[in-house]
Write an enzyme that holds these catalytic residues in place. Structure first.
Site, PDB file in Angstrom:
ATOM      1  N   LEU A  10       0.820  -1.221   0.000  1.00  9.13           N
ATOM      2  CA  LEU A  10       0.000   0.000   0.000  1.00  9.13           C
ATOM      3  C   LEU A  10       0.849   1.264   0.000  1.00  9.13           C
ATOM      4  CD1 LEU A  10      -2.568  -0.691   2.885  1.00  9.13           C
ATOM      5  CD2 LEU A  10      -3.001  -0.813   0.428  1.00  9.13           C
ATOM      6  N   SER A  11       2.064   1.161   0.492  1.00  7.71           N
ATOM      7  CA  SER A  11       2.887   2.339   0.762  1.00  7.71           C
ATOM      8  C   SER A  11       3.513   2.927  -0.513  1.00  7.71           C
ATOM      9  CB  SER A  11       3.994   1.926   1.745  1.00  7.71           C
ATOM     10  OG  SER A  11       5.097   2.788   1.633  1.00  7.71           O
ATOM     11  N   PRO A  12       3.282   4.220  -0.780  1.00 10.85           N
ATOM     12  CA  PRO A  12       3.916   4.840  -1.953  1.00 10.85           C
ATOM     13  C   PRO A  12       5.450   4.763  -1.915  1.00 10.85           C
ATOM     14  CG  PRO A  12       2.164   6.241  -1.104  1.00 10.85           C
ATOM     15  CD  PRO A  12       2.337   5.132  -0.112  1.00 10.85           C
ATOM     16  N   ARG A  15       6.490   1.437  -3.012  1.00 11.94           N
ATOM     17  CA  ARG A  15       6.291   1.229  -4.458  1.00 11.94           C
ATOM     18  C   ARG A  15       7.344   1.972  -5.291  1.00 11.94           C
ATOM     19  NH1 ARG A  15       1.279   3.535  -5.156  1.00 11.94           N
ATOM     20  NH2 ARG A  15       0.418   3.414  -3.061  1.00 11.94           N
TER      21      ARG A  15
END
Ligand SMILES: N[C@@H](CCC(=O)N[C@@H](CS)C(=O)NCC(=O)O)C(=O)O
Length: 217
Positions: A10-12, A15
Site C-alpha cells: 500500500l505504501s507509496p 512502491r
C-alpha cells in the site's frame, strides 16, 4: 542471495523502490509486514530501523538503508549499469535531489496528512485545507514539468519513481483536474506506459480499495 526489502504494498515509498528495482532489473526479497497489526513496531524490526518506517532495505553485506529516497539512490549507485537514474553530474543530481526532497516534504507528506486521520482516527472526510494543499502540490509539479518529459529533465530518474507513487496515491484522495494540470496528467500517462509500471499498480489499487472501504465504513 537477494537484498531484503521490508514492505507493505500500500505504501507509496515502498512502491517507488519497486519501480527502481524493476528499472534496474534487480530482484529484492520482499518481507511483508502487517502494518495494521503493528509488525513494524515490534522490537525485532525496531532493532533494524529505529524509525520503524517501510520500506527498509537490508543488503547482502548487512548494509541497512531506510527512507525510500536513500534506498533508491543506494540501489542505483550500487547496482545501476550507468548513472542515468541518479546522475553523478553535480548540477543534474541537484535537480533530482530537489525533486526527491519535494516528494518527502510535500507530495508524500501531503498524502500522509490526509491518510493518517482516515486510517487511525476514523476520519470520514478530507478537510478543505488538505485538498487545497494537494492542489498546491499538483500546481508545483505542473510548473516543474514545464518543457520536460520527466520531473528532472528528459530522462527518467528516481525522482519520477518517488513522485509517481506519491502523486497517484494523492490522486486517489484528491482527484487531479487534468484541465488545470495537463502536464501532470500527461506525465502520469507516460509513466503508465513504462514496461515495469505494473509494480506500482497493484499496491495503488489496494490502496484505493482500502481508502474507499474506510471512508464508507
Ligand atoms: N520518508 C519515508 C517515509 C516512509 C513512511 O512513512 N512509511 C510509512 C508507510 S507509507 C510507514 O512506514 N509508517 C510507519 C511509521 O511511521 O511508524 C520514506 O520515503 O521511506
Amino acid at each position: 542471495m537477494s537484498p531484503k526489502l521490508y514492505v507493505i504494498d500500500l505504501s507509496p515509498p515502498v512502491r517507488s523502490v519497486y519501480l527502481t528495482a524493476a528499472a534496474l532489473g534487480i530482484t529484492l526479497e520482499h518481507v511483508e509486514l502487517d502494518y495494521f497489526a503493528g509488525d513494524h513496531l515490534k522490537p525485532e524490526f525496531i532493532k533494524i530501523n529505529p524509525q520503524h518506517t517501510l520500506p527498509t532495505l537490508v543488503d547482502d553485506d548487512g548494509t541497512i538503508v531506510w527512507d525510500s529516497h536513500a534506498i533508491n539512490a543506494y540501489l542505483v549507485s550500487k547496482y545501476g549499469k550507468d548513472d542515468s537514474l541518479y546522475p553523478k553530474d553535480f548540477a543534474k543530481r541537484a535537480l533530482v535531489d530537489q525533486r526527491l526532497h519535494f516528494d518527502s516534504g510535500w507530495a508524500f507528506l501531503g498524502m500522509r496528512n490526509i491518510v493518517e486521520p482516515i486510517y487511525f482516527r476514523g476520519s470520514k472526510t478530507i478537510p478543505e485545507y488538505l485538498k487545497e494543499n494537494a492542489n498546491k502540490i499538483y500546481n508545483f509539479l505542473e510548473t516543474f514539468l514545464e518543457g520536460k518529459m520527466w520531473v528532472a529533465g528528459d530522462n527518467i530518474t528516481i525522482a519520477d519513481f518517488s513522485l509517481i507513487s506519491s502523486i497517484t496515491s494523492l490522486n486517489v484522495l484528491v482527484p487531479i483536474d487534468s484541465g488545470k494540470f495537463p502536464k501532470v496528467a500527461a506525465w502520469i500517462q507516460r509513466s503508465e506506459q513504462l514496461p515495469y509500471y505494473a509494480v506500482n499498480k497493484k499496491g495503488l489499487e489496494d490502496f484505493k480499495t482500502n481508502i474507499d472501504n474506510m471512508l464508507r465504513a
